[in-house]
Design an enzyme around this catalytic site. Structure first.
Site, PDB file in Angstrom:
ATOM      1  CD  GLU A 165       5.215 -17.755  -9.486  1.00  0.00           C
ATOM      2  OE1 GLU A 165       5.881 -17.678 -10.351  1.00  0.00           O
ATOM      3  OE2 GLU A 165       5.100 -16.703  -8.429  1.00  0.00           O
ATOM      4  N   GLY A 181      -0.260 -21.736  -4.209  1.00  0.00           N
ATOM      5  CA  GLY A 181       0.152 -22.678  -3.343  1.00  0.00           C
ATOM      6  C   GLY A 181      -0.852 -22.911  -2.267  1.00  0.00           C
ATOM      7  CE1 TYR A 239       1.352 -15.954   8.632  1.00  0.00           C
ATOM      8  CE2 TYR A 239       3.435 -15.417   8.663  1.00  0.00           C
ATOM      9  CZ  TYR A 239       2.354 -16.059   8.260  1.00  0.00           C
ATOM     10  OH  TYR A 239       2.779 -17.065   7.276  1.00  0.00           O
ATOM     11  CB  CYS A 277       9.833 -22.906  26.858  1.00  0.00           C
ATOM     12  SG  CYS A 277      10.364 -24.560  27.588  1.00  0.00           S
TER      13      CYS A 277
END
Length: 439
Positions: free
Chosen positions: A285, A287, A333, A362
């Site tokens: 899978e 991506g 991260y 901000c």
């Protein structure tokens, strides 16, 4: 011995196209190259099938669920991996049949499951005992026989990647642990309830530069499949080792080539299955590894400031017209990217120095800290951030009430099309309700 230079496979814009795109659609702007995306899919699918004939690729649409990109992935032979009702609705709207979609999620709601079943979902990746019981309760007898159930397993693999995109360790919210017996209990329960148990799944994490964690995960779920045949008489028809192969966000990221990666992952699975008589379809899978390198984000430079810095002596801030609302990954991260000023091939960049590209928000919003940019960078210049095809558009927000950027697709003939328009102000306020006594 002189080693061969690392081939840079990332898409990037030249000056003429970048200027045209910025003029036509404005900035910030996500840009995806159709040819590059299609070629990445073909390369990955070809590599996997060369390693093992009975294999399939599912495009993890969480990486980028833009309607046009999901349709392209389907056209190129991918199933579509969806992690919510919303992502499933996108796939269906793109013309993907329900039976070519796979539904994930660690806390699926009854409405999501009912919607998936009503649309003949290809298979459901069950994640908890509660979900198994819920599925049995809401399924008709026909659906129990027809709908494939895949159990997500936690194999206890802790990959070398950021902790927030590591998902295969024992201490995880996802799936059934193999080590504590939960996985076997889940398989047993599916068989007791007469559910159509299709096989097993694991996903150990993302942005993996080598296959060792994926190999370990594949080996462990394959050994589990062998154990289930011995203990329960159940022969798995399907094994899925998730996504994971990384991309080149920076020059320091050097992921293994797709062909060798697939060969090594398949080898670990087949070795574990040898002599068992289990002959499954193998799934992956990806991506990020399919769409990540196919996209860039285009920004325009605004304010430039040079300020004192305790650690550097001074720091140059180059502010752009975007920020963490269009790319939250550095704030989430600490993700690193390659940042380049858009320039003409006939006028290569000269001297550079490290600068910090900041956003408009901000917070500190240091989008890209201490990246090399030309010393003559100026207000109005366009800069492009490479490898933003994955997890940028799909994670964008309206923080500080900024409109989410548009997405442009560079077509195979060199023209470009708008595939996702920028938010309008009316759309941003459409959900708001002002009570009568406040109006």
């Amino acid at each position: 011995m002189i080693s061969a230079p690392i081939l840079d496979t990332r898409f990037r814009l030249d000056e003429t196209v970048a200027l045209d795109l910025a003029k036509t659609y404005g900035t910030p702007l996500y840009v995806v190259d159709e040819r590059h995306f299609r070629e990445r899919i073909r390369k990955y699918l070809g590599a996997f099938r060369a390693a093992y004939g009975r294999s399939e690729i599912s495009f993890a649409s969480k990486a980028n669920s833009t309607l046009a990109l999901v349709k392209i992935a389907y056209q190129e032979g991918c199933c579509i991996d969806v992690a919510s009702e919303g992502e499933l609705r996108v796939a269906l709207a793109a013309g993907v049949p329900g039976d070519r979609c796979h539904l994930h999620g660690n806390n699926k709601q009854v409405e999501e499951l009912q919607f998936a079943l009503a649309n003949d979902i290809g298979h459901i990746v069950a994640d908890s005992f509660e979900e198994i019981e819920l599925l049995h309760g809401i399924m008709s007898d026909e659906q129990r026989q027809a709908t494939k159930i895949v159990l997500r397993l936690a194999p206890g693999v802790d990959p070398v990647t950021h902790a927030k995109i590591s998902t295969g360790q024992a201490d995880t919210k996802f799936g059934f642990n193999i080590s504590d017996g939960a996985a076997e209990k889940a398989a047993t329960r599916c068989l007791e309830l007469g559910l159509n148990l299709y096989g097993f799944h694991c996903h150990v994490g993302s942005q993996l530069l080598d296959p060792e964690a994926q190999r370990s995960g594949g080996e462990l779920i394959s050994k589990f499949a062998v154990d289930m045949k011995d203990r329960l008489g159940y022969s798995a028809q399907y094994l899925n080792v998730g996504g994971g192969l990384g991309v080149s966000y920076t020059a320091g990221d050097q992921p293994m080539g797709m062909a060798e990666y697939c060969r090594l992952v398949v080898q670990s699975i087949l070795t574990a299955l040898k002599g068992s008589g289990i002959d499954p379809v193998l799934g992956q899978e990806p991506g990020r590894s399919l769409v990540g390198e196919s996209g860039v984000t285009l920004y325009r430079v605004g304010v430039i400031k040079i300020v004192p810095s305790k650690t550097l002596g001074h720091r140059t801030y180059v502010a752009v017209d975007g920020g963490l609302s269009d790319n939250p990954r550095p704030a989430l991260y600490g993700s690193k990217y390659t940042v380049e000023r858009v320039s003409s091939p006939s006028s290569p960049e000269g001297e550079t120095r490290n600068m910090t590209v900041s956003g408009k928000h901000c917070e500190t919003d240091k989008l890209f800290e201490e990246v090399p940019l030309p010393v003559d960078v100026k207000v109005g210049d366009l800069i492009q951030v490479l490898c933003t095809g994955a997890y940028n558009s799909s994670m964008a927000s309206n923080y500080n009430r900024y409109p989410r950027p548009a997405t442009a697709l560079i077509r195979q003939d060199g023209t470009h099309s708008l595939i996702q328009r920028r938010d309008s102000w009316d759309e941003m306020l459409a959900r708001e309700i002002l009570p009568n006594d406040l109006a």
